[in-house]
Design a protein around this motif. Structure first.
Motif, PDB file in Angstrom:
ATOM      1  N   LYS A  52      46.492  64.605  17.774  1.00 57.05           N
ATOM      2  CA  LYS A  52      46.973  63.310  18.251  1.00 57.05           C
ATOM      3  C   LYS A  52      46.126  62.821  19.416  1.00 57.05           C
ATOM      4  O   LYS A  52      46.478  61.887  20.106  1.00 57.05           O
ATOM      5  CB  LYS A  52      48.439  63.416  18.659  1.00 57.05           C
ATOM      6  N   ASN A  53      45.004  63.490  19.615  1.00 60.52           N
ATOM      7  CA  ASN A  53      44.078  63.075  20.662  1.00 60.52           C
ATOM      8  C   ASN A  53      43.104  62.020  20.147  1.00 60.52           C
ATOM      9  O   ASN A  53      42.271  61.517  20.891  1.00 60.52           O
ATOM     10  CB  ASN A  53      43.306  64.307  21.158  1.00 60.52           C
ATOM     11  N   LEU A  54      43.203  61.707  18.858  1.00 58.94           N
ATOM     12  CA  LEU A  54      42.360  60.660  18.275  1.00 58.94           C
ATOM     13  C   LEU A  54      42.843  59.298  18.767  1.00 58.94           C
ATOM     14  O   LEU A  54      44.037  59.090  18.946  1.00 58.94           O
ATOM     15  CB  LEU A  54      42.489  60.683  16.755  1.00 58.94           C
ATOM     16  N   THR A  55      41.912  58.367  18.969  1.00 62.20           N
ATOM     17  CA  THR A  55      42.352  57.000  19.247  1.00 62.20           C
ATOM     18  C   THR A  55      42.707  56.331  17.928  1.00 62.20           C
ATOM     19  O   THR A  55      42.326  56.804  16.854  1.00 62.20           O
ATOM     20  CB  THR A  55      41.252  56.172  19.937  1.00 62.20           C
ATOM     21  N   VAL A  56      43.464  55.228  18.047  1.00 56.55           N
ATOM     22  CA  VAL A  56      43.880  54.481  16.861  1.00 56.55           C
ATOM     23  C   VAL A  56      42.660  54.122  16.014  1.00 56.55           C
ATOM     24  O   VAL A  56      42.635  54.322  14.803  1.00 56.55           O
ATOM     25  CB  VAL A  56      44.642  53.217  17.295  1.00 56.55           C
ATOM     26  N   GLN A  57      41.627  53.626  16.694  1.00 52.54           N
ATOM     27  CA  GLN A  57      40.447  53.190  15.941  1.00 52.54           C
ATOM     28  C   GLN A  57      39.728  54.368  15.283  1.00 52.54           C
ATOM     29  O   GLN A  57      39.282  54.273  14.138  1.00 52.54           O
ATOM     30  CB  GLN A  57      39.497  52.445  16.871  1.00 52.54           C
ATOM     31  N   GLU A  58      39.641  55.503  16.009  1.00 51.52           N
ATOM     32  CA  GLU A  58      38.993  56.688  15.421  1.00 51.52           C
ATOM     33  C   GLU A  58      39.732  57.145  14.174  1.00 51.52           C
ATOM     34  O   GLU A  58      39.135  57.501  13.163  1.00 51.52           O
ATOM     35  CB  GLU A  58      38.966  57.838  16.441  1.00 51.52           C
ATOM     36  N   LEU A  59      41.087  57.135  14.272  1.00 53.15           N
ATOM     37  CA  LEU A  59      41.882  57.606  13.141  1.00 53.15           C
ATOM     38  C   LEU A  59      41.705  56.689  11.924  1.00 53.15           C
ATOM     39  O   LEU A  59      41.515  57.148  10.806  1.00 53.15           O
ATOM     40  CB  LEU A  59      43.365  57.677  13.542  1.00 53.15           C
ATOM     41  N   ILE A  60      41.720  55.383  12.172  1.00 52.33           N
ATOM     42  CA  ILE A  60      41.562  54.446  11.059  1.00 52.33           C
ATOM     43  C   ILE A  60      40.152  54.567  10.470  1.00 52.33           C
ATOM     44  O   ILE A  60      39.973  54.515   9.257  1.00 52.33           O
ATOM     45  CB  ILE A  60      41.870  53.010  11.527  1.00 52.33           C
ATOM     46  N   ALA A  61      39.166  54.804  11.348  1.00 52.74           N
ATOM     47  CA  ALA A  61      37.780  54.929  10.884  1.00 52.74           C
ATOM     48  C   ALA A  61      37.615  56.110   9.927  1.00 52.74           C
ATOM     49  O   ALA A  61      36.768  56.088   9.040  1.00 52.74           O
ATOM     50  CB  ALA A  61      36.835  55.082  12.074  1.00 52.74           C
ATOM     51  N   LEU A  62      38.450  57.150  10.097  1.00 52.45           N
ATOM     52  CA  LEU A  62      38.367  58.304   9.195  1.00 52.45           C
ATOM     53  C   LEU A  62      38.668  57.901   7.746  1.00 52.45           C
ATOM     54  O   LEU A  62      38.234  58.564   6.814  1.00 52.45           O
ATOM     55  CB  LEU A  62      39.340  59.402   9.643  1.00 52.45           C
ATOM     56  N   GLY A  63      39.404  56.792   7.578  1.00 51.99           N
ATOM     57  CA  GLY A  63      39.672  56.295   6.232  1.00 51.99           C
ATOM     58  C   GLY A  63      38.418  55.897   5.490  1.00 51.99           C
ATOM     59  O   GLY A  63      38.410  55.808   4.265  1.00 51.99           O
ATOM     60  N   ARG A  64      37.331  55.637   6.218  1.00 55.04           N
ATOM     61  CA  ARG A  64      36.078  55.217   5.582  1.00 55.04           C
ATOM     62  C   ARG A  64      35.233  56.388   5.114  1.00 55.04           C
ATOM     63  O   ARG A  64      34.156  56.199   4.556  1.00 55.04           O
ATOM     64  CB  ARG A  64      35.260  54.336   6.544  1.00 55.04           C
ATOM     65  N   GLN A  65      35.683  57.617   5.377  1.00 56.07           N
ATOM     66  CA  GLN A  65      34.877  58.803   5.030  1.00 56.07           C
ATOM     67  C   GLN A  65      34.363  58.846   3.588  1.00 56.07           C
ATOM     68  O   GLN A  65      33.221  59.231   3.368  1.00 56.07           O
ATOM     69  CB  GLN A  65      35.680  60.073   5.334  1.00 56.07           C
ATOM     70  N   PRO A  66      35.178  58.472   2.589  1.00 57.27           N
ATOM     71  CA  PRO A  66      34.655  58.558   1.216  1.00 57.27           C
ATOM     72  C   PRO A  66      33.431  57.683   0.984  1.00 57.27           C
ATOM     73  O   PRO A  66      32.743  57.851  -0.020  1.00 57.27           O
ATOM     74  CB  PRO A  66      35.832  58.079   0.360  1.00 57.27           C
ATOM     75  N   TYR A  67      33.163  56.739   1.879  1.00 55.83           N
ATOM     76  CA  TYR A  67      32.057  55.805   1.653  1.00 55.83           C
ATOM     77  C   TYR A  67      30.867  56.053   2.572  1.00 55.83           C
ATOM     78  O   TYR A  67      29.801  55.488   2.368  1.00 55.83           O
ATOM     79  CB  TYR A  67      32.537  54.367   1.865  1.00 55.83           C
ATOM     80  N   THR A  68      31.035  56.878   3.611  1.00 60.97           N
ATOM     81  CA  THR A  68      29.967  57.018   4.594  1.00 60.97           C
ATOM     82  C   THR A  68      28.967  58.103   4.185  1.00 60.97           C
ATOM     83  O   THR A  68      29.221  58.876   3.268  1.00 60.97           O
ATOM     84  CB  THR A  68      30.529  57.360   5.993  1.00 60.97           C
ATOM     85  N   ASN A  69      27.831  58.134   4.884  1.00 61.39           N
ATOM     86  CA  ASN A  69      26.775  59.104   4.555  1.00 61.39           C
ATOM     87  C   ASN A  69      27.155  60.514   5.035  1.00 61.39           C
ATOM     88  O   ASN A  69      28.270  60.741   5.505  1.00 61.39           O
ATOM     89  CB  ASN A  69      25.444  58.662   5.159  1.00 61.39           C
ATOM     90  N   TRP A  70      26.217  61.473   4.950  1.00 61.97           N
ATOM     91  CA  TRP A  70      26.545  62.882   5.192  1.00 61.97           C
ATOM     92  C   TRP A  70      27.052  63.153   6.599  1.00 61.97           C
ATOM     93  O   TRP A  70      27.786  64.106   6.831  1.00 61.97           O
ATOM     94  CB  TRP A  70      25.329  63.760   4.894  1.00 61.97           C
ATOM     95  N   ILE A  71      26.681  62.301   7.558  1.00 58.90           N
ATOM     96  CA  ILE A  71      27.093  62.576   8.937  1.00 58.90           C
ATOM     97  C   ILE A  71      28.176  61.589   9.383  1.00 58.90           C
ATOM     98  O   ILE A  71      28.688  61.651  10.497  1.00 58.90           O
ATOM     99  CB  ILE A  71      25.862  62.548   9.876  1.00 58.90           C
ATOM    100  N   GLY A  72      28.571  60.665   8.477  1.00 55.90           N
ATOM    101  CA  GLY A  72      29.696  59.784   8.765  1.00 55.90           C
ATOM    102  C   GLY A  72      29.360  58.538   9.564  1.00 55.90           C
ATOM    103  O   GLY A  72      30.198  58.049  10.313  1.00 55.90           O
ATOM    104  N   THR A  73      28.143  58.009   9.420  1.00 55.86           N
ATOM    105  CA  THR A  73      27.770  56.789  10.141  1.00 55.86           C
ATOM    106  C   THR A  73      28.494  55.579   9.551  1.00 55.86           C
ATOM    107  O   THR A  73      28.508  55.388   8.342  1.00 55.86           O
ATOM    108  CB  THR A  73      26.250  56.551  10.029  1.00 55.86           C
ATOM    109  N   LEU A  74      29.097  54.766  10.413  1.00 55.71           N
ATOM    110  CA  LEU A  74      29.819  53.584   9.946  1.00 55.71           C
ATOM    111  C   LEU A  74      28.848  52.410   9.810  1.00 55.71           C
ATOM    112  O   LEU A  74      28.146  52.058  10.761  1.00 55.71           O
ATOM    113  CB  LEU A  74      30.928  53.216  10.930  1.00 55.71           C
ATOM    114  N   THR A  75      28.793  51.811   8.607  1.00 60.04           N
ATOM    115  CA  THR A  75      27.969  50.622   8.412  1.00 60.04           C
ATOM    116  C   THR A  75      28.770  49.399   8.854  1.00 60.04           C
ATOM    117  O   THR A  75      29.951  49.508   9.182  1.00 60.04           O
ATOM    118  CB  THR A  75      27.606  50.458   6.931  1.00 60.04           C
ATOM    119  N   SER A  76      28.114  48.231   8.852  1.00 54.99           N
ATOM    120  CA  SER A  76      28.845  47.022   9.273  1.00 54.99           C
ATOM    121  C   SER A  76      29.962  46.707   8.285  1.00 54.99           C
ATOM    122  O   SER A  76      31.012  46.194   8.681  1.00 54.99           O
ATOM    123  CB  SER A  76      27.882  45.845   9.406  1.00 54.99           C
TER     124      SER A  76
END
Lengths: 259, 343
Positions: free
Chosen positions: A95-119
């Motif tokens: 629960k130490n994740l911020t709201v935005q970090e937690l929501i960003a984890l939802g993008r994992q199936p689409y990100t590259n091997w290290i998890g870089t967020l595209t625009s």
């Protein structure tokens, strides 16, 4: 043929349970794009087991589960992650994740091997934040949130995963009436505006009758499925609970306590 | 209201701190060498006393690099264990890896003298000690991995790791009871921990092991981030649970096992550093935490080793005692201040 392509999830003669113990069987239903569907039933009838089986967390006992016209177990893990997202009753491990970090984890199936967020990923995250009224809270840690806020964050994460099918296990427990209605209204909005198929278990039968397009009643027998109004007309809700304590009022679509 | 921070400045700061800690570590020791002479020697200029050059290049620099590898490696394995086991109190000791290494070392140091009846074990080199400790830690790791294949629940795995630790330390006690005073002493010295006394080849070997473990950790970044939500959520995000858990366990085993083999069991660094790092890098993103935790651990280890050296005296305190003296109060302070330690 066109009807078949619209099918998001199709269940036939499904039996779920653990090993040799069958919890629920004879489950049949089919959902299309943009449908909000509630699963109701008494405690222990197998609502959560059904949901866990649909999510692929445990094997089905028999029957057919098709997600987008393809058998559930034929989907690869990454393919499934792009078609199906979940909101569970269990709390996030950290629960130490911020709201935005937690929501960003939802993008994992689409990100590259290290998890870089595209625009494009960031756009999805922003849309989820907006849809679930979390803009103000985006940099708060999850342990600082109320139950209702945390539930909104978890559903926003599922929205960010951008899957045609979203499964939720009792998304309204522990919430007061206002926040129960808020969550269900947001789910309805997500289903209708974003054409998501949403399947959730709930004990709020009266709210489900008002807000859902379809309802599946698990009664341990033939598990009726259909429009809420049809189910009321066929008197299925009357048989949901033993009748000496509560009674279903078909006019108001709610349960009354027998005095 | 929190605002997002860019961690670039913090990284610059922590790199500078690492450089300073490294210089401090090299310039202090049992032989007093002026700081200016140390710097000019590092610059490649000749120094007044020929032995200084030798001390700096053949003893202090390998020791400083060992401290960096030991501190960074242990901290990184602690971070990965805390995430994998969803437990803020997890560390290299929890999986039984350190106790496995102890058992390997004990079997070599005390078991060998028992079996052969020899009281002198002078024929045993340091490298064979490292090998024995590595074998010990990897055997325990192998068993834990086999259990991990069968058991889905990570909390159960955590307790099994603790039980392995108890079994191995019991075996060590039995060995200690029957062994000679001389071999017991050697084992005790190993268990004090030390980052000195490693040859350049050994430092290179340790460097290779730590690099491999770190690489596996970097490859697991996405899975580690997904595990922050819990295993079911990770599964729903397309993470292959078995493969990722195996990869993370091998990475932590390489880091903790390799370090313990060469430097002895060093307490608290793996547990405390991830929490200390989050005081500066307030994020759960492993892309930031992995380098930050490694650097922080390296700095802490360099400072602890500098303290253990007792400047300008011939005495060297056991580094294990220093890390415990620094680490334990830090953990207590974190628990009291935040009441609930979170990861």
């Amino acid at each position: 043929m066109s009807q078949q392509n619209n099918s998001i999830v199709k269940i036939k003669e499904l039996a779920v349970g653990y090993g040799s113990k069958t919890v629920a069987q004879n489950i049949n239903f089919e959902l299309e794009h943009g449908v909000l569907c509630g699963i109701v039933g008494v405690n222990g009838i197998g609502k959560s087991t059904l949901l866990r089986t649909l999510a692929g967390f445990q094997p089905k006992l028999s029957g057919i589960i098709e997600v987008k016209n393809k058998s559930l177990d034929k989907h690869s893990p990454s393919e499934l992650a792009q078609n199906l997202s979940v909101v569970l009753t269990e709390q996030p491990a950290s629960k130490n994740l911020t709201v935005q970090e937690l929501i960003a984890l939802g993008r994992q199936p689409y990100t590259n091997w290290i998890g870089t967020l595209t625009s494009a990923d960031k756009e999805h995250i922003q849309k989820s934040l907006d849809a679930f009224l979390l803009q103000e809270l985006r940099f708060n840690k999850c342990h600082e949130l109320s139950d209702g806020q945390l539930q909104r964050v978890l559903i926003a994460r599922a929205m960010a995963q951008d899957t045609p099918l979203i499964l939720l296990d009792e998304p309204t427990t522990h919430l007061d009436l206002y926040h129960k209605v808020q969550i269900l209204k947001l789910l309805q909005q997500l289903a209708h505006q974003n054409q998501k198929t949403i399947l959730f278990t709930t004990h709020e039968i009266d709210l489900a009758i008002q807000l859902c397009n379809k309802i599946l009643i698990l009664d341990g027998d033939n598990n009726p499925f259909g429009d809420p109004c049809e189910l009321i007309e066929q008197k299925h809700f009357e048989r949901l609970f033993p009748s000496e304590m509560v009674q279903f009022d078909a006019k108001t679509g709610s349960f009354k306590v027998n005095k | 209201m929190h605002t997002p921070k860019s961690y670039r400045f913090s990284f610059v700061l922590i790199m500078v701190a690492l450089l300073l800690a490294w210089l401090l570590n090299i310039s202090s020791g049992s032989v007093s060498i002026p700081f200016g002479a140390t710097l000019s020697s590092l610059w490649g200029k000749p120094v007044e006393v020929a032995s200084w050059q030798y001390i700096i290049y053949d003893y202090r620099i390998p020791k400083a690099f060992t401290a960096i590898l030991v501190g960074g490696g242990l901290s990184l394995s602690g971070l990965m264990m805390q995430t994998l086991f969803r437990n803020p109190l997890a560390g290299p000791f929890v999986l039984g890896i350190s106790s496995g290494a102890s058992l390997g070392a004990a079997l070599l140091l005390m078991g060998a003298s028992l079996a052969t009846g020899l009281t002198s074990i002078a024929f045993l080199s340091d490298i064979s000690l490292a090998i024995a400790a590595s074998i010990g830690s990897f055997l325990v790791l192998l068993v834990v991995m086999l259990v991990a294949q069968r058991i889905k629940d990570t909390m159960a795995l955590l307790i099994i790791g603790l039980m392995f630790g108890s079994i191995t330390s019991a075996l060590v006690s039995v060995l200690a009871y029957f062994s000679s005073a001389e071999s017991l002493q050697r084992f005790i010295f190993w268990s004090f921990g030390s980052v000195g006394d490693l040859s350049s080849e050994q430092v290179l070997l340790l460097g290779g092991i730590v690099a491999l473990g770190t690489l596996l950790g970097i490859l697991s970044i996405k899975a580690l981030n997904a595990f922050l939500l819990g295993e079911n959520y990770a599964l729903s995000l397309g993470v292959s649970l078995k493969k990722s858990r195996l990869l993370i366990i091998i990475a932590t085993g390489l880091l903790a096992g390799g370090v313990t083999a060469f430097a002895g069991p060093i307490a608290f660094v793996g547990l405390a550093v991830p929490h200390l790092t989050r005081q500066i890098f307030d994020t759960m993103e492993h892309r930031i935490l992995i380098p930050a935790v490694f650097l922080y651990g390296a700095i802490l280890m360099l400072l602890c080793d500098t303290l253990a050296q007792l400047p300008n005296t011939a005495n060297v305190l056991p580094i294990n005692a220093i890390t415990s003296l620094v680490g334990a109060p830090v953990v207590i302070w974190l628990l009291v201040r935040k009441r609930k330690m979170m990861f």
